[in-house]
Motif scaffolding. Structure first.
Motif, PDB file in Angstrom:
ATOM      1  N   THR A  49       0.915  -1.076   0.070  1.00  0.00           N
ATOM      2  CA  THR A  49      -0.059   0.128  -0.081  1.00  0.00           C
ATOM      3  C   THR A  49       0.868   1.245  -0.037  1.00  0.00           C
ATOM      4  N   LEU A  50       1.986   1.364   0.680  1.00  0.00           N
ATOM      5  CA  LEU A  50       2.988   2.345   0.746  1.00  0.00           C
ATOM      6  C   LEU A  50       3.556   2.561  -0.819  1.00  0.00           C
ATOM      7  N   ALA A  56       2.582   6.516  -6.974  1.00  0.00           N
ATOM      8  CA  ALA A  56       1.264   6.800  -7.967  1.00  0.00           C
ATOM      9  C   ALA A  56       1.511   7.688  -9.047  1.00  0.00           C
ATOM     10  N   ASP A  57       2.395   8.393  -9.065  1.00  0.00           N
ATOM     11  CA  ASP A  57       2.909   8.894 -10.266  1.00  0.00           C
ATOM     12  C   ASP A  57       3.150   8.140 -11.516  1.00  0.00           C
ATOM     13  N   GLN A  58       3.370   7.016 -11.302  1.00  0.00           N
ATOM     14  CA  GLN A  58       3.965   5.976 -12.293  1.00  0.00           C
ATOM     15  C   GLN A  58       2.625   5.227 -12.872  1.00  0.00           C
ATOM     16  N   ALA A  59       1.457   5.310 -12.317  1.00  0.00           N
ATOM     17  CA  ALA A  59       0.352   4.665 -12.782  1.00  0.00           C
ATOM     18  C   ALA A  59      -0.119   5.158 -14.162  1.00  0.00           C
ATOM     19  N   ALA A  60      -0.523   4.391 -14.949  1.00  0.00           N
ATOM     20  CA  ALA A  60      -1.115   4.676 -16.019  1.00  0.00           C
ATOM     21  C   ALA A  60      -2.405   5.817 -16.053  1.00  0.00           C
ATOM     22  N   GLY A  62      -5.701   7.140 -15.559  1.00  0.00           N
ATOM     23  CA  GLY A  62      -7.054   6.543 -15.241  1.00  0.00           C
ATOM     24  C   GLY A  62      -6.974   5.545 -14.211  1.00  0.00           C
ATOM     25  N   VAL A  63      -5.724   5.126 -13.660  1.00  0.00           N
ATOM     26  CA  VAL A  63      -5.669   4.399 -12.542  1.00  0.00           C
ATOM     27  C   VAL A  63      -6.221   5.154 -11.368  1.00  0.00           C
ATOM     28  N   GLU A  64      -7.009   4.241 -10.457  1.00  0.00           N
ATOM     29  CA  GLU A  64      -7.793   4.995  -9.516  1.00  0.00           C
ATOM     30  C   GLU A  64      -6.949   4.528  -8.138  1.00  0.00           C
ATOM     31  N   ILE A  65      -6.144   5.124  -7.521  1.00  0.00           N
ATOM     32  CA  ILE A  65      -5.178   4.747  -6.689  1.00  0.00           C
ATOM     33  C   ILE A  65      -6.015   4.347  -5.602  1.00  0.00           C
ATOM     34  N   GLU A 131      -6.973 -10.653  -8.961  1.00  0.00           N
ATOM     35  CA  GLU A 131      -6.364 -11.824  -9.693  1.00  0.00           C
ATOM     36  C   GLU A 131      -6.553 -11.964 -11.299  1.00  0.00           C
ATOM     37  N   ALA A 132      -7.566 -11.325 -11.619  1.00  0.00           N
ATOM     38  CA  ALA A 132      -7.756 -11.529 -13.264  1.00  0.00           C
ATOM     39  C   ALA A 132      -6.721 -10.392 -14.040  1.00  0.00           C
ATOM     40  N   ALA A 133      -6.190  -9.494 -13.311  1.00  0.00           N
ATOM     41  CA  ALA A 133      -5.092  -8.760 -14.074  1.00  0.00           C
ATOM     42  C   ALA A 133      -5.316  -7.936 -15.123  1.00  0.00           C
ATOM     43  N   GLU A 134      -6.575  -7.839 -15.382  1.00  0.00           N
ATOM     44  CA  GLU A 134      -7.076  -7.106 -16.711  1.00  0.00           C
ATOM     45  C   GLU A 134      -7.334  -5.479 -16.448  1.00  0.00           C
ATOM     46  N   THR A 135      -8.015  -5.215 -15.698  1.00  0.00           N
ATOM     47  CA  THR A 135      -8.287  -3.888 -15.555  1.00  0.00           C
ATOM     48  C   THR A 135      -6.877  -2.886 -15.242  1.00  0.00           C
ATOM     49  N   PRO A 136      -6.896  -1.506 -15.559  1.00  0.00           N
ATOM     50  CA  PRO A 136      -5.762  -0.820 -15.359  1.00  0.00           C
ATOM     51  C   PRO A 136      -5.398  -0.737 -13.707  1.00  0.00           C
ATOM     52  N   ASP A 137      -6.428  -0.763 -12.783  1.00  0.00           N
ATOM     53  CA  ASP A 137      -6.041  -0.751 -11.415  1.00  0.00           C
ATOM     54  C   ASP A 137      -5.267  -1.940 -10.948  1.00  0.00           C
ATOM     55  N   ALA A 138      -5.833  -3.182 -11.607  1.00  0.00           N
ATOM     56  CA  ALA A 138      -5.418  -4.542 -11.120  1.00  0.00           C
ATOM     57  C   ALA A 138      -4.000  -4.480 -11.688  1.00  0.00           C
TER      58      ALA A 138
END
Lengths: 201, 201
Positions: A49-50, A56-60, A62-65, A131-138
């Motif tokens: 989580t840390l 967070a600035d490295q997330a694509a 639209g990713v919701e932290i 687990e599915a690792a398909e959405t940008p957040d996952a």
């Protein structure tokens, strides 16, 4: 809602939170950065989580932290029943296998089933999305989950790479590809350092 | 931003995340629910984030759980330098004392100072808000921080209450009042159980 029902709801919430305490006793292959002992899955989840907050600035776009944080808090709870399957171990092929997935699904039934249904089903959905690792957040959450053990192995001068005789090609395939998918600049940064470590051996 | 600067930023982010690993070695007075060992501050922090997710429906109107989660992830990092001061210990008066606060402030300077300034100052603000315990988000976060050891002591048949010879009046004053402030229904639920435990002694 009657008083009795409100109290029953709290009782269920608290029963789940006490059961979750057992994640602190689930040992992972990875050690702490100082190599003093193996890490457990609860403190690993906190560390992730840390990672999410700091990186967070490295997330694509639209990713919701906030959703990433929730996934990371919940992602290993099924290990209370199933344990951790180290990705580089001889048993590594069990990582993500159909048998492991079935066992984890049963664990999720039991553990999330302790909660009031509205909370349990929301948690179950988040865990399945991770687990599915398909959405940008996952995808971003999975990147962090793969990145943190690499940092621990670099800090502890090899860690599980030595224990399981891992090659850099295996690291690229099992770990690097997953990190690069969700956080390419972070894998670029890390790979400079993993290549240097492996080539120094 | 030049390539070199972007890489320097990641280097600072990663240095902070490696330093944060040391929170896994900070021991608390409270044990795990099964009493097998004392809890560390990293896994405690994870458990609190789960408390926040599960008990969100008990927060006062207007509490933003996403901010509560951030506070809880960050709240104990200063213990890397200062250690944990058990609230019921002989040294308990040091909990929240001016000397402890000054030491924690120096720790925050050092630890959050490892980060790029934009992230470090945001984290510092959240940590200070938690410590001040004035905003609704911080009051709720503090309630959870006081509640979780009570659950562990109930599960482990007394835990630090026995170790430090705590009375129920002391528990009410040191802990119950803080829980009730942010989550009154949860303290009602808990107090039924703490009273039963203390009266059974």
């Amino acid at each position: 809602m009657t008083g009795a029902t409100a109290s029953d709801r709290i009782t269920a919430q608290m029963a789940f939170l006490s059961e979750a305490d057992r994640l602190k006793s689930i040992s992972r292959a990875t050690t702490l950065c100082d190599a003093s002992r193996r890490e457990n899955s609860a403190e690993h989840s906190w560390h992730l989580t840390l990672y999410a907050l700091v990186l967070a600035d490295q997330a694509a776009p639209g990713v919701e932290i906030n959703r990433v944080l929730r996934m990371l808090i919940l992602h290993d709870l099924v290990e209370i029943d199933v344990g951790d399957v180290p990705i580089h171990s001889a048993n590594g092929s069990a990582h993500g296998s159909q048998a492991t997935r079935a066992a984890e699904s049963s664990a999720a039934d039991r553990i999330f089933g302790l909660l009031p249904p509205d909370i349990g089903s929301a948690f179950r959905s988040l865990w399945e999305e991770f687990e599915a690792a398909e959405t940008p957040d996952a995808v971003f959450a999975k990147s962090l989950d793969r990145m943190q053990p690499v940092m621990a192995n670099l800090a502890s001068d090899g860690g599980t790479w030595i224990e399981y005789q891992v090659t850099h090609d295996q690291l690229d395939a099992r770990v690097g590809s997953k990190i690069a998918r969700g956080a390419p600049a972070l894998w670029d940064w890390l790979r400079d350092r993993t290549l240097a470590w492996f080539s120094s051996r």
